[in-house]
Scaffold this active site. Structure first.
Site, mmCIF file in Angstrom:
data_model
loop_
_atom_site.group_PDB
_atom_site.id
_atom_site.type_symbol
_atom_site.label_atom_id
_atom_site.label_comp_id
_atom_site.label_asym_id
_atom_site.label_seq_id
_atom_site.Cartn_x
_atom_site.Cartn_y
_atom_site.Cartn_z
ATOM 1 C CB ALA A 46 12.359 -16.602 -32.934
ATOM 2 C CE LYS A 53 17.469 -11.122 -33.928
ATOM 3 N NZ LYS A 53 16.057 -10.954 -34.175
#
Length: 333
Positions: free
Chosen positions: A263, A176
């Site tokens: 997020a 990631k």
């Protein structure tokens, strides 16, 4: 003497040579309401009677119409499996390993969430006390996919360096990527992110990319090799949920790789909204770790992701401006 012309893309045979005006009259068209192009040149309306059509002429006759397209026919949605870099996962929830009170709590939350992937940061070994607990003692990387990330990196070079170390440490190529612009907003620096994605892809990494919710930039990331696009819902750790459903939806519609909202997911309803938009998966770290009961929140996130996915497959009813009775009004007593 017949004359063959191409009219609005179709071949047409005229019994005899005619002028543009003669053609329009034979078609029943009002010269005042149309425009004519002959062999890629506009024919002035004042000369319609003087311009004779010749063999092989190509004409376009146009007029004004209302804009828009025909209604789109709904196609049943296909429940495709969630795949990353060639591997299929049952769970569409990914959780983090930061901000928990302990590794034990993290492991319990993972169990409740049903997640099969956890994000992990790469940090220096504690040389002063090697006996300190380690994540691998609580979450077995042989049973759960570790997803090394570049949290805290602010340049493409730092991110590439970090992930090369991660690959050396655990052999992971699925990673990631996040390259941040500055420390206050923790918003992605998309220029550096794009550059790092290209470098890592060329180096054999399978890169899942944290990015802004810009559909054009998301497509560029895909073009340089990203295996998953991870637009933010809202700033990291904010818990504000999805702030731009329009942009996320456009990214999903245009992407050929999985789209995973990353997020800003603060609670279960945020995760459900992401999945109802058609996202392939959701990441939640702070939303679980900072809940009053992380284990219960992890279980709630699991159910929300499953419910949101099912709702997307079902297709929601259209929104209406006014009430619509569930029962017919005809035949009432």
């Amino acid at each position: 003497m017949t004359v063959e012309i191409t009219l609005n893309g179709e071949m047409r045979r005229l019994d005899q040579p005619v002028s543009v005006r003669g053609l329009l009259e034979s078609l029943g068209l009002d010269p005042a309401k149309i425009a004519v192009e002959r062999n890629l040149e506009i024919v002035p309306r004042s000369t319609y009677g003087e311009v004779a059509l010749a063999q092989g002429d190509r004409l376009e006759i146009v007029h004004f119409i209302g804009g828009g397209n025909a209604p789109v026919v709904d196609v049943p949605r296909e429940d495709k499996p969630f795949m990353l870099a060639g591997k299929t996962y049952r769970s569409r929830l990914i959780i983090g390993t930061g901000k928990y009170k302990s590794y034990a709590e993290n492991a319990a939350a993972l169990e409740a969430s049903g997640a099969e992937i956890v994000t992990v940061a790469v940090r220096r070994v504690n040389l002063t006390d090697p006996s300190q607990p380690k994540l691998v003692d609580f979450i077995d990387p042989k049973k759960v996919t570790y997803l090394p990330n570049t949290a805290g990196c602010f340049t493409g070079e730092d991110a590439v360096r970090t992930l090369r170390l991660a690959r050396e440490a655990g052999g992971w190529s699925l990673v990631k990527l996040e390259v941040l612009g500055e420390k206050k907003l923790l918003y992605p620096d998309m220029i550096e992110t794009l550059r790092a994605t290209e470098m890592l892809s060329k180096d054999g990494f399978e890169v899942m990319v944290y990015c802004s919710d810009d559909p054009l930039m998301a497509k560029r990331l895909e073009d340089v090799g990203a295996v998953a696009i991870m637009p933010l819902a809202s700033p990291i750790g904010s818990g504000m949920g999805i702030q731009s459903t329009v942009n996320i939806r456009m990214i999903i519609e245009d992407s050929k790789v999985p789209v995973i909202v990353d997020a800003g997911i603060g609670t279960a309803s945020d995760a459900a909204v992401a999945m109802e938009l058609g996202c392939d998966a959701v990441i939640s770290n702070t939303g679980i770790a900072h809940a009053k009961d992380p284990v219960k929140m992890a279980a709630a996130m699991k159910l929300a992701v499953e419910a949101g996915r099912l709702a997307w497959l079902a297709g929601r009813m259209p929104k209406k401006a006014y009430a619509d009775p569930s029962s017919p009004l005809t035949g009432m007593i």
